[in-house]
Scaffold this motif. Structure first.
Motif, short mmCIF file in Angstrom:
data_model
loop_
_atom_site.label_atom_id
_atom_site.label_comp_id
_atom_site.label_asym_id
_atom_site.label_seq_id
_atom_site.Cartn_x
_atom_site.Cartn_y
_atom_site.Cartn_z
N GLU A 195 0.83 -1.19 0.00
CA GLU A 195 0.00 0.00 0.00
C GLU A 195 0.87 1.24 0.00
OE1 GLU A 195 -1.85 1.41 3.78
OE2 GLU A 195 -1.37 -0.61 4.48
N GLY A 196 0.27 2.35 -0.39
CA GLY A 196 1.01 3.60 -0.40
C GLY A 196 0.18 4.71 -1.02
N VAL A 197 0.80 5.89 -1.08
CA VAL A 197 0.08 7.02 -1.66
C VAL A 197 0.67 7.34 -3.03
CG1 VAL A 197 -0.46 9.48 -1.41
CG2 VAL A 197 -0.49 7.97 0.60
N LEU A 198 -0.20 7.42 -4.03
CA LEU A 198 0.22 7.76 -5.39
C LEU A 198 -0.69 8.88 -5.91
CD1 LEU A 198 0.59 4.17 -6.90
CD2 LEU A 198 2.47 5.75 -6.42
N THR A 199 -0.20 9.57 -6.94
CA THR A 199 -1.04 10.59 -7.54
C THR A 199 -1.68 10.00 -8.80
OG1 THR A 199 0.44 12.28 -6.73
CG2 THR A 199 -1.08 12.93 -8.49
N LYS A 200 -2.99 10.12 -8.85
CA LYS A 200 -3.72 9.61 -9.99
C LYS A 200 -3.91 10.76 -10.97
CE LYS A 200 -8.05 7.16 -10.95
NZ LYS A 200 -8.87 8.28 -11.46
N VAL A 201 -3.53 10.53 -12.23
CA VAL A 201 -3.60 11.59 -13.22
C VAL A 201 -4.64 11.24 -14.27
CG1 VAL A 201 -2.32 12.91 -14.95
CG2 VAL A 201 -1.16 12.09 -12.89
N ARG A 202 -5.58 12.16 -14.47
CA ARG A 202 -6.55 11.95 -15.54
C ARG A 202 -6.69 13.26 -16.29
NH1 ARG A 202 -12.89 10.48 -15.02
NH2 ARG A 202 -13.22 10.26 -17.26
N LEU A 203 -6.28 13.24 -17.55
CA LEU A 203 -6.19 14.46 -18.32
C LEU A 203 -5.43 15.50 -17.50
CD1 LEU A 203 -9.69 14.47 -20.02
CD2 LEU A 203 -7.49 13.90 -21.04
N THR A 204 -6.12 16.54 -17.04
CA THR A 204 -5.37 17.54 -16.27
C THR A 204 -5.58 17.42 -14.77
OG1 THR A 204 -7.19 19.05 -16.60
CG2 THR A 204 -5.35 19.22 -18.15
N HIS A 205 -6.41 16.45 -14.36
CA HIS A 205 -6.67 16.31 -12.92
C HIS A 205 -5.57 15.53 -12.23
CE1 HIS A 205 -10.67 17.93 -13.23
NE2 HIS A 205 -10.91 17.11 -14.25
N HIS A 206 -5.18 15.99 -11.08
CA HIS A 206 -4.21 15.25 -10.25
C HIS A 206 -4.85 15.03 -8.89
CE1 HIS A 206 -0.45 15.94 -12.68
NE2 HIS A 206 -1.41 16.56 -13.35
N GLN A 207 -4.90 13.76 -8.47
CA GLN A 207 -5.50 13.48 -7.17
C GLN A 207 -4.62 12.51 -6.39
OE1 GLN A 207 -8.79 11.99 -9.25
NE2 GLN A 207 -10.21 13.55 -8.54
N LYS A 208 -4.37 12.86 -5.14
CA LYS A 208 -3.62 11.94 -4.27
C LYS A 208 -4.57 10.83 -3.83
CE LYS A 208 0.42 14.14 -2.91
NZ LYS A 208 1.59 13.58 -3.52
N ARG A 209 -4.11 9.59 -3.99
CA ARG A 209 -4.96 8.46 -3.60
C ARG A 209 -4.16 7.48 -2.77
NH1 ARG A 209 -8.91 10.98 -4.12
NH2 ARG A 209 -10.20 11.10 -5.98
N HIS A 210 -4.85 6.88 -1.80
CA HIS A 210 -4.23 5.80 -1.03
C HIS A 210 -4.48 4.51 -1.83
CE1 HIS A 210 -2.61 4.88 3.04
NE2 HIS A 210 -2.69 3.69 2.49
N VAL A 211 -3.40 3.86 -2.24
CA VAL A 211 -3.54 2.73 -3.14
C VAL A 211 -3.16 1.42 -2.43
CG1 VAL A 211 -2.89 1.78 -5.39
CG2 VAL A 211 -2.92 4.26 -5.04
N PHE A 212 -4.02 0.42 -2.58
CA PHE A 212 -3.73 -0.90 -2.02
C PHE A 212 -3.58 -1.90 -3.17
CE2 PHE A 212 -6.15 1.35 1.17
CZ PHE A 212 -5.48 1.07 2.34
N LEU A 213 -2.47 -2.59 -3.16
CA LEU A 213 -2.27 -3.63 -4.17
C LEU A 213 -2.49 -5.00 -3.51
CD1 LEU A 213 -1.29 -4.82 -6.91
CD2 LEU A 213 1.03 -4.59 -6.04
N PHE A 214 -3.36 -5.79 -4.13
CA PHE A 214 -3.55 -7.17 -3.68
C PHE A 214 -3.05 -8.09 -4.78
CE2 PHE A 214 -6.61 -4.43 -1.72
CZ PHE A 214 -6.53 -4.78 -0.38
N ASN A 215 -3.04 -9.36 -4.53
CA ASN A 215 -2.52 -10.27 -5.55
C ASN A 215 -3.39 -10.30 -6.80
OD1 ASN A 215 -4.50 -11.59 -4.06
ND2 ASN A 215 -3.81 -13.57 -4.80
#
Lengths: 634, 204
Positions: free
Chosen positions: A386-406
């Motif tokens: 898990e961690g925090v990444l910035t999600k980019v969509r066109l010109t939007h930037h959003q900080k998101r808490h991301v969880f990776l599962f198998n």
């Protein structure tokens, strides 16, 4: 703290003399004695003499008198025991025996020199040799020595085997006895208490939570021990093989259930300790039972957990010391296989339980915990990262808490009431991940594309972080693929695509073809008529086949296979083409991003362009490499 | 040995490390002062109890051996519960066993339930003199992880007692650990005094 000072002292052995000394790594001081700061005296330097039948002779440090200790029976004597045989160099003492002092005596026993093995055996070879000067006799002596050595080795091996067999029995006795102690000291009294109609301190619920399956384990292992004991009566001609094999079979169910419950039992006890002083106090009282030897209930409860892997050790060792063809060889092998299987099964089951617990704990961090838990907690799911990444969509930037599962990625928005789930990207059905080239605005970006071709761009804070995510997601996708795809027909797809010569491929691209062209600005794609004209690549309307735009191929800097350019991921959902159909022509100021419509077209375009841009800064693939790569991506 | 000999503290200590580094030998050398090079038992014991006096305090140690469990990591996790001291063992003659220490530490952090359990790094088998890990290297690693490093030989006995005493000292020096340990046993000690008492004990 004393600790910091002490941590500079290390205990060393002088390589040449073998003497031990202390060295301070900071001050470079050395000394032979344990420094005062470390609070102790140096090790004593006693010697021992090995006698017969397990007896050793030691010298008492205080009086200098010899005493005798038997490693098999654990007896200690002041006089030379009758069965210890002769060969004692030191003066014999006629003092009375003092068998009660075992522990104290053994504490004083010091260094076992443990040098060559042969000091323990008769010195007859050495004597033979010194008497004979003649070469032939010397050779004879050497031969004799070889034979004696070999015989000794065989004897040792046989002795070792006997010892392991004894250990199987003895350790089983000890184990069953511990289980019975647990029953006597804890289980039976607690049950009596629970049975009392009024004011029962413990309920049967408590007992089930803690001792689930214990009764069955006791039964199973008692049966095993009985069988061993019976067979042992035939000593020295004992065959434990079949007994161990059958026992191993009987372990699987009971031990799996026991180990699975073990963590719950631990938690239950922990809870009692914290919240139910009366029950906890009762358990503490039980601990004072003489048979408990001061061990708390948990020390007993863990024993079954460790027992199964230990059967493996015993069996492996037994097999190593059993001659091939021996009556017990096969049964031992089968028993070992079975035990390994049970141990692995237990281990896996436990891992599953641990993973489920982890998922449950994770779900509690979300604001709609129950909903999330319903979705998230699955038997085959495992949390990875898990961690925090910035999600980019066109010109939007959003900080998101991301969880990776198998098998999936979940991203969420932190709120005051916990995490709010914003979306999920399953890693199934051909999802993929690509590192995106560096641009000024997106230094450390990667794209995650789900099975429907919907792409998501994520930006990390550093190169290392980006790579960690990329690697982890890639591994997860590979794992999913392994499960999901019973080798989809890469062969069917690539197998009947004929190989062509380079002139044929060049001819094909010069004739032109329809390719999907991705727009760098918004990531949208549209079919375009594309052809190579002289040293240019040009494209235009599909119907008119007019080439409206062109770029000079000698100015291209690289040819890439796969969706590696940002254009492919600019718009979520826009990229509908399979990754392996995509390729890019990179120029200094821009890229041309295409997807072919079929395998042959892809081969034509990539290989022809690679031929025309030989100085590509990215490594170029030849036909077989490209085919292999496509196969890997399918 | 009397089971209820008086002691100030009861500590649980765990031996971990790769298979074959000599965890069981270390344990038996410390508790029984025995070492059998060729005729050693295969599985040794589950755990041993030994009372030591360190800095005037008597500590009763239950020392748990994880030998045989190395390949079943999730099973091993059960052992970490309630441990006050953890001895991490490697073989100075086998580089691999040193390289794996990081993994053991990660596991330890994941499973240990007692905060700040005292950790000690032990390099075993220094008598063999086929060293693949230097003292400096091991010490540097230990220091980075805030551990003390001790070199021992279960065979020659060198350093063994010191290693265990080191762990006890560290537990004694860490108030949190001491509190955790007394939480385990305070009622036990209190009750041990009422041994003659028939009350609840008659059930046991």
């Amino acid at each position: 703290m004393a600790d910091e000072k002490n941590s500079d002292w290390v205990y060393l052995i002088d390589q040449e003399s073998g003497a031990s000394y202390y060295a301070n790594l900071k001050t470079k001081e050395t000394c032979w004695e344990l420094p005062e700061a470390l609070g102790g005296g140096a090790a004593e330097d006693a010697q021992y003499v090995k006698l017969e039948n397990g007896w050793f002779q030691y010298t008492d440090d205080e009086t200098g008198r010899p005493y005798y200790y038997n490693v098999k029976t654990e007896q200690t004597m002041w006089t030379l025991p009758e069965d210890a045989g002769p060969g004692v160099r030191l003066e014999e003492s006629d003092a009375a025996s003092s068998e009660g002092d075992n522990d104290e005596k053994r504490d004083q026993v010091s260094e076992f020199p443990g040098r060559g093995d042969f000091s323990e055996y008769p010195k007859s070879f050495a004597d033979d040799e010194s008497d004979d000067d003649d070469e032939e006799a010397a050779a004879e002596a050497r031969k004799k020595e070889e034979e004696a050595k070999k015989k000794l080795k065989e004897e040792k091996r046989a002795a070792r085997r006997v010892k392991i067999l004894e250990e199987v029995l003895q350790s089983e006795r000890a184990y069953v006895s511990s289980l019975e102690t647990l029953e006597k000291v804890y289980l039976v009294p607690l049950r009596t208490v629970a049975d009392q109609p009024k004011g029962a301190i413990f309920s049967h619920t408590d007992l089930d939570a803690v001792f689930l399956n214990m009764k069955i384990l006791i039964t199973v292992n008692k049966k095993f021990l009985d069988d061993l004991e019976k067979e042992y009566e035939n000593w020295p001609n004992v065959h434990f093989g079949n007994i161990m094999k059958n026992a191993a079979k009987s372990f699987r169910g009971p031990y799996t259930r026991y180990v699975n419950n073990y963590d719950q039992a631990e938690k239950h006890l922990e809870n009692l300790k914290k919240n139910d002083k009366e029950k906890h106090r009762y358990l503490e009282v039980c601990k004072t039972h003489p048979d408990a030897n001061g061990l708390d209930v948990r020390s007993f409860l863990i024993m079954p957990v460790q027992r199964v892997p230990r059967y493996r050790m015993l069996l492996e060792d037994l097999l190593a010391h059993t001659d091939s063809g021996h009556l017990d060889e096969e049964p031992f092998k089968e028993a070992l296989e079975k035990v390994m299987e049970v141990a692995q099964h237990i281990n896996e089951e436990k891992r599953h339980m641990d993973e489920m617990d982890q998922l449950k704990a994770l779900a509690t961090r979300f604001n709609d915990e129950d909903e999330i838990a319903k979705d998230l907690v699955r038997l085959d799911r495992r949390f990875v990262k898990e961690g925090v990444l910035t999600k980019v969509r066109l010109t939007h930037h959003q900080k998101r808490h991301v969880f990776l599962f198998n098998d999936t990625v979940i991203y969420a928005n932190p709120t005051g009431k916990g995490l709010q789930k914003k979306g999920e990207i399953p890693l199934t059905n051909g999802a993929r991940v690509e590192i995106l080239p560096k641009t000024d605005s997106q230094q450390f970006a990667f794209a995650l594309v789900d099975g429907k071709g919907k792409g998501y761009t994520w930006v990390a804070e550093s190169d290392a972080e980006k790579n960690e995510w990329y690697e982890a997601i890639l591994a997860a996708i590979k794992g999913v693929k392994m499960l999901e795809r019973p080798s989809q027909s890469a062969d069917a797809l690539l197998g009947h695509v004929a190989s062509k010569t380079m002139p044929q491929r060049l001819e094909a691209v010069r004739a032109g073809a329809t390719l999907m062209k991705y727009n760098l600005r918004d990531g949208k794609s549209a079919p375009r008529w594309v052809k190579v004209w002289g040293d240019k690549i040009c494209w235009g309307d599909v119907r008119t086949k007019d080439c409206k735009s062109e770029l000079k191929l000698p100015e291209a800097t690289a040819i890439l296979h796969g969706a590696k350019s940002a254009a492919f991921f600019k718009q979520q959902g826009a990229k509908k083409d399979q990754d392996w159909l995509c390729f890019s022509v990179v120029f200094k100021s821009r890229t041309l991003d295409f997807a072919a419509t079929n395998v042959q077209s892809l081969l034509d375009w990539y290989l022809a362009l690679a031929h025309l841009v030989p100085n590509s800064s990215e490594p170029l693939l030849d036909e077989s490499q490209l085919r292999a790569r496509i196969e890997g991506m399918l | 040995m009397a089971y209820a000999g008086s002691f100030d503290h009861l500590f649980k200590v765990l031996l971990i490390g790769d298979a074959g580094v000599g965890k069981s030998s270390l344990l038996l050398r410390f508790t029984d002062d025995s070492f059998e090079e060729h005729m050693a038992s295969t599985i040794g014991v589950d755990f041993k109890v030994k009372t030591v006096v360190v800095g005037g305090k008597t500590a009763k140690l239950t020392i748990w051996d994880t030998a045989g469990q190395e390949r079943f990591r999730t099973l091993t996790s059960s052992y970490y519960r309630g441990c006050h001291g953890i001895i991490l063992v490697f073989d100075v003659n086998e580089r691999e066993t040193f390289n794996h220490l990081q993994q053991w530490l990660e596991e330890l952090d994941m499973y240990a339930t007692v905060q700040n359990a005292a950790k000690l790094l032990v390099g075993n088998k220094i008598d063999l003199q086929q060293r693949e890990v230097t003292v400096e290297e091991a010490t540097a690693f230990a220091r980075k992880q805030a551990m003390m490093y001790v070199e021992v030989s279960a065979k020659t006995r060198a350093g063994v007692r010191q290693a265990f005493e080191e762990v006890v000292q560290k537990i004694l020096d860490t108030p949190d650990l001491l509190a955790a340990a007394s939480g385990e046993t305070s009622s036990g000690i209190g009750l041990a005094k009422q041994e003659g008492d028939t009350g609840l004990c008659s059930y046991c």
